[in-house]
Design a protein around this motif. Sequence first.
Motif, PDB file in Angstrom:
ATOM      1  N   ASP A 213     -28.798  13.781  -2.203  1.00 37.00           N
ATOM      2  CA  ASP A 213     -27.483  14.292  -1.820  1.00 37.00           C
ATOM      3  C   ASP A 213     -27.242  14.220  -0.313  1.00 37.00           C
ATOM      4  N   ASN A 214     -28.310  14.077   0.456  1.00 41.79           N
ATOM      5  CA  ASN A 214     -28.165  13.981   1.923  1.00 41.79           C
ATOM      6  C   ASN A 214     -27.893  12.553   2.397  1.00 41.79           C
ATOM      7  N   ILE A 215     -27.892  11.594   1.457  1.00 41.45           N
ATOM      8  CA  ILE A 215     -27.519  10.221   1.811  1.00 41.45           C
ATOM      9  C   ILE A 215     -26.000  10.161   1.933  1.00 41.45           C
ATOM     10  N   LEU A 216     -25.506   9.751   3.083  1.00 40.09           N
ATOM     11  CA  LEU A 216     -24.069   9.834   3.364  1.00 40.09           C
ATOM     12  C   LEU A 216     -23.256   8.797   2.606  1.00 40.09           C
ATOM     13  N   SER A 217     -23.785   7.599   2.459  1.00 37.60           N
ATOM     14  CA  SER A 217     -23.038   6.520   1.813  1.00 37.60           C
ATOM     15  C   SER A 217     -23.170   6.598   0.295  1.00 37.60           C
ATOM     16  N   ASP A 218     -22.032   6.642  -0.397  1.00 37.67           N
ATOM     17  CA  ASP A 218     -22.058   6.666  -1.871  1.00 37.67           C
ATOM     18  C   ASP A 218     -22.671   5.388  -2.425  1.00 37.67           C
ATOM     19  N   LYS A 219     -22.418   4.268  -1.748  1.00 37.07           N
ATOM     20  CA  LYS A 219     -22.964   2.990  -2.207  1.00 37.07           C
ATOM     21  C   LYS A 219     -24.494   3.000  -2.121  1.00 37.07           C
ATOM     22  N   VAL A 220     -25.005   3.476  -0.973  1.00 35.58           N
ATOM     23  CA  VAL A 220     -26.469   3.548  -0.800  1.00 35.58           C
ATOM     24  C   VAL A 220     -27.069   4.525  -1.807  1.00 35.58           C
ATOM     25  N   LYS A 221     -26.359   5.630  -2.026  1.00 36.92           N
ATOM     26  CA  LYS A 221     -26.829   6.642  -2.974  1.00 36.92           C
ATOM     27  C   LYS A 221     -26.987   6.031  -4.369  1.00 36.92           C
ATOM     28  N   ASP A 222     -26.019   5.220  -4.775  1.00 38.44           N
ATOM     29  CA  ASP A 222     -26.067   4.578  -6.102  1.00 38.44           C
ATOM     30  C   ASP A 222     -27.227   3.583  -6.183  1.00 38.44           C
ATOM     31  N   ILE A 223     -27.428   2.829  -5.098  1.00 37.57           N
ATOM     32  CA  ILE A 223     -28.530   1.855  -5.081  1.00 37.57           C
ATOM     33  C   ILE A 223     -29.869   2.573  -5.186  1.00 37.57           C
ATOM     34  N   VAL A 224     -30.008   3.667  -4.446  1.00 37.65           N
ATOM     35  CA  VAL A 224     -31.261   4.432  -4.483  1.00 37.65           C
ATOM     36  C   VAL A 224     -31.510   4.967  -5.887  1.00 37.65           C
ATOM     37  N   ARG A 225     -30.490   5.516  -6.519  1.00 40.13           N
ATOM     38  CA  ARG A 225     -30.674   6.047  -7.880  1.00 40.13           C
ATOM     39  C   ARG A 225     -31.113   4.936  -8.844  1.00 40.13           C
ATOM     40  N   ASP A 226     -30.494   3.763  -8.722  1.00 44.69           N
ATOM     41  CA  ASP A 226     -30.889   2.625  -9.573  1.00 44.69           C
ATOM     42  C   ASP A 226     -32.339   2.233  -9.309  1.00 44.69           C
ATOM     43  N   ASN A 227     -32.702   2.183  -8.036  1.00 44.71           N
ATOM     44  CA  ASN A 227     -34.067   1.774  -7.693  1.00 44.71           C
ATOM     45  C   ASN A 227     -35.095   2.805  -8.151  1.00 44.71           C
ATOM     46  N   LEU A 228     -34.736   4.081  -8.089  1.00 43.85           N
ATOM     47  CA  LEU A 228     -35.654   5.121  -8.566  1.00 43.85           C
ATOM     48  C   LEU A 228     -35.913   4.955 -10.064  1.00 43.85           C
ATOM     49  N   LYS A 229     -34.874   4.599 -10.815  1.00 44.68           N
ATOM     50  CA  LYS A 229     -35.053   4.339 -12.250  1.00 44.68           C
ATOM     51  C   LYS A 229     -35.934   3.113 -12.467  1.00 44.68           C
TER      52      LYS A 229
ATOM     53  N   MET B 269     -37.747   6.284  -1.781  1.00 40.92           N
ATOM     54  CA  MET B 269     -38.227   5.299  -2.762  1.00 40.92           C
ATOM     55  C   MET B 269     -39.745   5.124  -2.682  1.00 40.92           C
ATOM     56  N   THR B 270     -40.300   5.151  -1.478  1.00 43.17           N
ATOM     57  CA  THR B 270     -41.764   5.014  -1.381  1.00 43.17           C
ATOM     58  C   THR B 270     -42.462   6.295  -1.839  1.00 43.17           C
ATOM     59  N   LEU B 271     -41.825   7.444  -1.637  1.00 38.11           N
ATOM     60  CA  LEU B 271     -42.383   8.689  -2.152  1.00 38.11           C
ATOM     61  C   LEU B 271     -42.389   8.650  -3.684  1.00 38.11           C
ATOM     62  N   LYS B 272     -41.321   8.122  -4.257  1.00 41.17           N
ATOM     63  CA  LYS B 272     -41.248   8.008  -5.725  1.00 41.17           C
ATOM     64  C   LYS B 272     -42.396   7.143  -6.253  1.00 41.17           C
ATOM     65  N   GLU B 273     -42.685   6.054  -5.561  1.00 38.77           N
ATOM     66  CA  GLU B 273     -43.824   5.215  -5.942  1.00 38.77           C
ATOM     67  C   GLU B 273     -45.109   6.035  -5.947  1.00 38.77           C
ATOM     68  N   TYR B 274     -45.292   6.795  -4.876  1.00 43.80           N
ATOM     69  CA  TYR B 274     -46.500   7.611  -4.775  1.00 43.80           C
ATOM     70  C   TYR B 274     -46.589   8.600  -5.948  1.00 43.80           C
ATOM     71  N   LEU B 275     -45.482   9.259  -6.241  1.00 44.66           N
ATOM     72  CA  LEU B 275     -45.466  10.249  -7.316  1.00 44.66           C
ATOM     73  C   LEU B 275     -45.796   9.608  -8.666  1.00 44.66           C
TER      74      LEU B 275
ATOM     75  N   LYS C 267     -38.294  17.258  -7.488  1.00 42.96           N
ATOM     76  CA  LYS C 267     -37.244  18.185  -7.055  1.00 42.96           C
ATOM     77  C   LYS C 267     -36.769  17.852  -5.646  1.00 42.96           C
ATOM     78  N   LEU C 268     -37.720  17.514  -4.772  1.00 48.28           N
ATOM     79  CA  LEU C 268     -37.364  17.176  -3.392  1.00 48.28           C
ATOM     80  C   LEU C 268     -36.504  15.917  -3.346  1.00 48.28           C
ATOM     81  N   ILE C 269     -36.880  14.900  -4.106  1.00 43.12           N
ATOM     82  CA  ILE C 269     -36.116  13.643  -4.107  1.00 43.12           C
ATOM     83  C   ILE C 269     -34.689  13.899  -4.589  1.00 43.12           C
ATOM     84  N   GLU C 270     -34.553  14.671  -5.661  1.00 42.30           N
ATOM     85  CA  GLU C 270     -33.216  14.946  -6.200  1.00 42.30           C
ATOM     86  C   GLU C 270     -32.349  15.658  -5.162  1.00 42.30           C
TER      87      GLU C 270
END
Length: 474
Positions: free
Chosen positions: A447-463, A420-426, A440-443
């Motif tokens: 997939d390396n985030i193990l928790s589906d719940k955390v993965k969903d939160i990260v995707r929302d926050n990236l948007k 998320m902080t890398l996304k801010e920088y970009l 490309k690296l973030i995408e």
Amino acid sequence: MYKYDPKSLKAEEFINHEEIESTLRYAEENKSNVPLLREILEKAKQRKGLSHREASVLLDCDVDEINQEIYALAQQIKKDFYGNRIVMFAPLYLSNYCVNGCLYCPYHYKNKNICRKKLTQEEIKAEVIALQDMGHKRLALEAGEDPVNNPLEYILESIKTIYSIKHKNGAIRRVNVNIAATTVENYRKLKEAGIGTYILFQETYHKESYERLHPTGPKHNYAYHTEAMDRAMEGGIDDVGIGALFGLELYRYEFAGLLMHAEHLEAVHGVGPHTISVPRVRRADDIDPDEFDNGISDDTFAKIVACLRISVPYTGMIVSTRESKACREKVLKLGVSQISGGSRTSVGGYVEEEEEDENSAQFDVSDKRTLDQVVNWLMKMDYIPSFCTACYREGRTGDRFMSLCKSGQIQNCCHPNALMTLKEYLMDYASEDTKQVGEKLIEKEIDNILSDKVKDIVRDNLKNIENGKRDFRF
């Protein structure tokens, strides 16, 4: 005669000369002792660290096959504890006024060639805005020791100024401080000011060499300097960073001293160092590194990093722009978890138009690339440049951070926070090429985030970050 005691609060007992000398003899005698070397390696594989004596044997090891195993284990432990994240920071030099006579530093008070400077609060604002415009979120404050020109009140006022500056989407979220050893009361004031890590390099753990290299000034007092971390922790500072300046004394001595210092902090306070730095003597105004005959090769430097990583697996390791691109690339794999980027070592160097005001710099910078170039380089090697400061701001410091780190649970926070902080920088600072590489690296890394719940939160926050919102963290 001092007796070695890691729980002692006396410098010459927890950094004991006779113990180090005995350790170095033991390491020399056993550098080819394959059964012992394998026994130590097996212990290291448990990820609970090694003693200074065990680690010194590995550092001295001259068996090529085992050396390759040491490097492989260091890489694996680095991956286990820190993944592929690399924390980014920049130094900010406030003042080069200094009353000490350190023989290896151009700030020494007898140097009449160096241009003495001290930033005003307005100049600090300009420097911080320049750093924010680069994309930095974490600074390490540097200042010479001078009770008249650089009193603690000046440092505290500077910290307050830095935290107050919000420029566009920029903000400095963590200020680490590297200033001279001081009193418990002053450490309390630094803690109250909201510093992150208090950093102080020992320079050399060899008392006789230390006193010779620091002939005049308050820094001459070996015990007061060496015991500083105990006073800092007594003053409430959770995270402390230690380091030795390699090249001043024999590297094996410094290596053992660094680990003894780490063991002492763990024994007394229950928390080892938050970071270990491994700077090497570099050319600077009035300083020629060739005058110091204890310099080390890049290969030896790499082995020091590898042996430190397997000896204190939980501790962050820092390499600055003192080192070249090639050297930094080598040690990133072996244990380094924090690097500086786009650094200036002169007072006011981020605002000045010239690339580096050599005459006020503390040392020559070897890696002169911009932050964007460093970020791009890291990502092309599959590292995640992290601008995260969440642990500090969420209270995950000291023993709380260490327990999470030692258990490996810190990954659950650090990996998504890094993305998320890398996304801010970009979004805010990156060049077009860096942005494309980063997306490309973030995408891939989501997939390396193990928790589906955390993965969903990260995707929302990236948007949300794409839509202009900032500062999400776990």
